[in-house]
Design a protein around this motif. Sequence first.
Motif, PDB file in Angstrom:
ATOM      1  N   CYS A 103       0.826  -1.215   0.000  1.00 16.54           N
ATOM      2  CA  CYS A 103       0.000   0.000   0.000  1.00 16.54           C
ATOM      3  C   CYS A 103       0.855   1.257   0.000  1.00 16.54           C
ATOM      4  N   TYR A 104       2.033   1.191   0.634  1.00 19.05           N
ATOM      5  CA  TYR A 104       2.921   2.347   0.661  1.00 19.05           C
ATOM      6  C   TYR A 104       3.496   2.640  -0.722  1.00 19.05           C
ATOM      7  N   GLY A 159      -4.125   0.145  13.827  1.00 13.40           N
ATOM      8  CA  GLY A 159      -3.296   0.688  12.755  1.00 13.40           C
ATOM      9  C   GLY A 159      -3.648   0.097  11.400  1.00 13.40           C
ATOM     10  N   LEU A 160      -3.835  -1.221  11.345  1.00 18.58           N
ATOM     11  CA  LEU A 160      -4.224  -1.866  10.094  1.00 18.58           C
ATOM     12  C   LEU A 160      -5.592  -1.383   9.620  1.00 18.58           C
ATOM     13  N   PHE A 161      -6.523  -1.248  10.559  1.00 15.66           N
ATOM     14  CA  PHE A 161      -7.868  -0.817  10.197  1.00 15.66           C
ATOM     15  C   PHE A 161      -7.856   0.609   9.634  1.00 15.66           C
ATOM     16  N   VAL A 162      -7.150   1.501  10.315  1.00 22.10           N
ATOM     17  CA  VAL A 162      -7.069   2.893   9.856  1.00 22.10           C
ATOM     18  C   VAL A 162      -6.404   2.965   8.483  1.00 22.10           C
ATOM     19  N   SER A 163      -5.318   2.223   8.305  1.00 25.55           N
ATOM     20  CA  SER A 163      -4.602   2.245   7.034  1.00 25.55           C
ATOM     21  C   SER A 163      -5.462   1.696   5.903  1.00 25.55           C
ATOM     22  N   SER A 164      -6.242   0.659   6.183  1.00 29.00           N
ATOM     23  CA  SER A 164      -7.105   0.080   5.146  1.00 29.00           C
ATOM     24  C   SER A 164      -8.199   1.066   4.720  1.00 29.00           C
ATOM     25  N   ALA A 194      -0.626   7.639   7.533  1.00 31.49           N
ATOM     26  CA  ALA A 194       0.682   7.530   8.197  1.00 31.49           C
ATOM     27  C   ALA A 194       0.528   7.141   9.665  1.00 31.49           C
ATOM     28  N   PHE A 195      -0.525   7.629  10.309  1.00 31.50           N
ATOM     29  CA  PHE A 195      -0.809   7.242  11.688  1.00 31.50           C
ATOM     30  C   PHE A 195      -1.032   5.735  11.778  1.00 31.50           C
ATOM     31  N   GLY A 196      -1.858   5.193  10.882  1.00 30.46           N
ATOM     32  CA  GLY A 196      -2.119   3.760  10.900  1.00 30.46           C
ATOM     33  C   GLY A 196      -0.886   2.942  10.589  1.00 30.46           C
ATOM     34  N   PHE A 197      -0.105   3.389   9.593  1.00 33.64           N
ATOM     35  CA  PHE A 197       1.112   2.677   9.220  1.00 33.64           C
ATOM     36  C   PHE A 197       2.106   2.663  10.380  1.00 33.64           C
ATOM     37  N   ALA A 198       2.284   3.804  11.038  1.00 26.05           N
ATOM     38  CA  ALA A 198       3.220   3.891  12.161  1.00 26.05           C
ATOM     39  C   ALA A 198       2.795   2.971  13.302  1.00 26.05           C
ATOM     40  N   ALA A 199       1.498   2.930  13.590  1.00 28.33           N
ATOM     41  CA  ALA A 199       1.004   2.075  14.667  1.00 28.33           C
ATOM     42  C   ALA A 199       1.250   0.602  14.349  1.00 28.33           C
ATOM     43  N   ALA A 200       0.937   0.193  13.116  1.00 31.44           N
ATOM     44  CA  ALA A 200       1.073  -1.214  12.741  1.00 31.44           C
ATOM     45  C   ALA A 200       2.537  -1.650  12.733  1.00 31.44           C
ATOM     46  N   PHE A 256      -8.980  -3.390   0.693  1.00 36.32           N
ATOM     47  CA  PHE A 256      -9.741  -4.531   1.205  1.00 36.32           C
ATOM     48  C   PHE A 256      -8.814  -5.663   1.641  1.00 36.32           C
ATOM     49  N   PHE A 257      -7.668  -5.801   0.975  1.00 43.19           N
ATOM     50  CA  PHE A 257      -6.681  -6.787   1.411  1.00 43.19           C
ATOM     51  C   PHE A 257      -6.170  -6.454   2.815  1.00 43.19           C
ATOM     52  N   LEU A 258      -5.884  -5.172   3.053  1.00 42.28           N
ATOM     53  CA  LEU A 258      -5.489  -4.745   4.395  1.00 42.28           C
ATOM     54  C   LEU A 258      -6.607  -4.979   5.405  1.00 42.28           C
ATOM     55  N   LEU A 259      -7.838  -4.736   4.979  1.00 47.13           N
ATOM     56  CA  LEU A 259      -8.978  -4.917   5.874  1.00 47.13           C
ATOM     57  C   LEU A 259      -9.134  -6.372   6.278  1.00 47.13           C
ATOM     58  N   ILE A 260      -8.848  -7.285   5.362  1.00 47.94           N
ATOM     59  CA  ILE A 260      -8.894  -8.715   5.693  1.00 47.94           C
ATOM     60  C   ILE A 260      -7.834  -9.065   6.727  1.00 47.94           C
ATOM     61  N   MET A 261      -6.722  -8.349   6.719  1.00 50.73           N
ATOM     62  CA  MET A 261      -5.661  -8.614   7.687  1.00 50.73           C
ATOM     63  C   MET A 261      -6.090  -8.302   9.123  1.00 50.73           C
ATOM     64  N   VAL A 262      -7.124  -7.485   9.285  1.00 44.87           N
ATOM     65  CA  VAL A 262      -7.565  -7.116  10.640  1.00 44.87           C
ATOM     66  C   VAL A 262      -8.117  -8.314  11.392  1.00 44.87           C
TER      67      VAL A 262
END
Length: 506
Positions: A103-104, A159-164, A194-200, A256-262
């Motif tokens: 995603c980055y 973090g994953l949820f916010v990033s997704s 960036a907040f979500g990425f940093a948290a994850a 949605f791929f990131l969202l599945i990771m949650v």
Amino acid sequence: MSILDMTALFELFLGSLNSPEISIKVFSSSSKTACSKKINRILSISASVNKVSIKTNCNSSSVVTPENSTAPASTGSSLRRMTRRQTLTLISSASVNLSSMMCYSILGPFFPTEAVKKGASQTDVGLIFGCYAICNLINSLIMGRYIVQIGAKRMLIVGLFVSSICTIAFGFLDRVPSGPPFIALCLIVRSIDAFGFAAAMTSSFAVTAKIFPDNVATVYGFLEIFTGLGLILGPPVGGWLYQSFGYEVPFMLLGFFLLIMVPFNIYVLPTIDANPSKDSFLKLLTNVKIVLICFVIFTMSAGLGFLDTTLALYAIDKFALSPGYVGLIALGLSLSYCIASPLFGYFTDKYPVIRGWLMVTGGVTTAAGFWLLGPVPFLHIPSQLWLLVLMLSVIGFSLGMSSIPTFPEIIACAYKQGFQEGLSTLGMVSGLFSAVWCLGMFYGPIVGGFITQNLNFEWAAAVQGGLTFLAALLLAVCCFFQRLRQSSPDNESGQGCEHYPLLTSE
């Protein structure tokens, strides 16, 4: 030490064989040779023990310690006996690295062109990319400091949820009116992302180091394979989806791929309880070696950021390559980094005494790669495509050599400085690592782009190489004087205890 004392110590050792971790203390006022023989006699019968923790205040420089030992620790045996908790943590961290990095890196091939169509200038595009690095830097420090209070698992999931959600939202920005509304929303969404990425990522690094305390570098090197794969797959996958289906689809699918990771990580990631520490980042940065390692991290990320923004334009202009061929050239850097990361992770854990010199050697090699990338004008070497590809591969390999030892070495320095062993310290180290990396990713494109614009790519690469060489030189001086202090007679006074883990070969 009398025979009775040795007998009591031996009985204590035998009585502890059923324990997975044994702490042995040897106190001696006898000669160096005698003290060493007593310890070696005890170690000779410890093959059936999984881990032995040795504390000694022997007056001997020949006693093995983490600082002066070249004996290998059996990292492979520990990883072969991974528990279910460790296996699930490794799967979780690998999925986070792969998905987050895809995603980055997805924006590179097509977003700048789309942004210009929506009325954004080149400066605006730079700000959209740059705000991500700055917000990531700030959030990494905050997340690292309060990881215990927030909870490592909760931080990663949120973090994953916010990033997704932000990735999906970014796919709808093409429907926003052109001009300031589009630019403002891009800045807002990227900052929240960036907040979500940093948290994850901060949580992922800290949890991995907590679950694999004796194999940090090996596991970190393994996970960097997925980081490299994410950076490799992101641009071509994003570009193909954009060309085939338009602007929105790449962001939708990866979001949605990131969202599945949650829910996946909710299931597989273990919950870690820990007590907050009173230590701070400022105390961490009072250690000179940690500061110099941070400088090494900064130069590495600055070099990658510089290449991200200048390599494609240079290759297209100099060698008349198409964007597709430029992507293939960049694979040389990513693939060599993926190969080097697990390799040096294994050797870093097996021979921890060489961490500093691996960073130094990798830094010097990286500097040489940048100097020959152009090559630097005063060498009077003509620019050739094969040399460019070769130097990118050298830079990728040497970056793996330099970067993998940094994380475990900062952890070791923090513990030696008196930081509490646990998730709180690991979170601060992870946050510091991420923050310094983001600072370099912000500096590299701006300064590298400025030098390239006013001089040329060759001189910009030479300056980047010089910065990398300076970091390696300063760290080499630090390691040299540290070695001198360890071997000095004043360091053999026998005051205090040295503590280190000893893994068996079983």
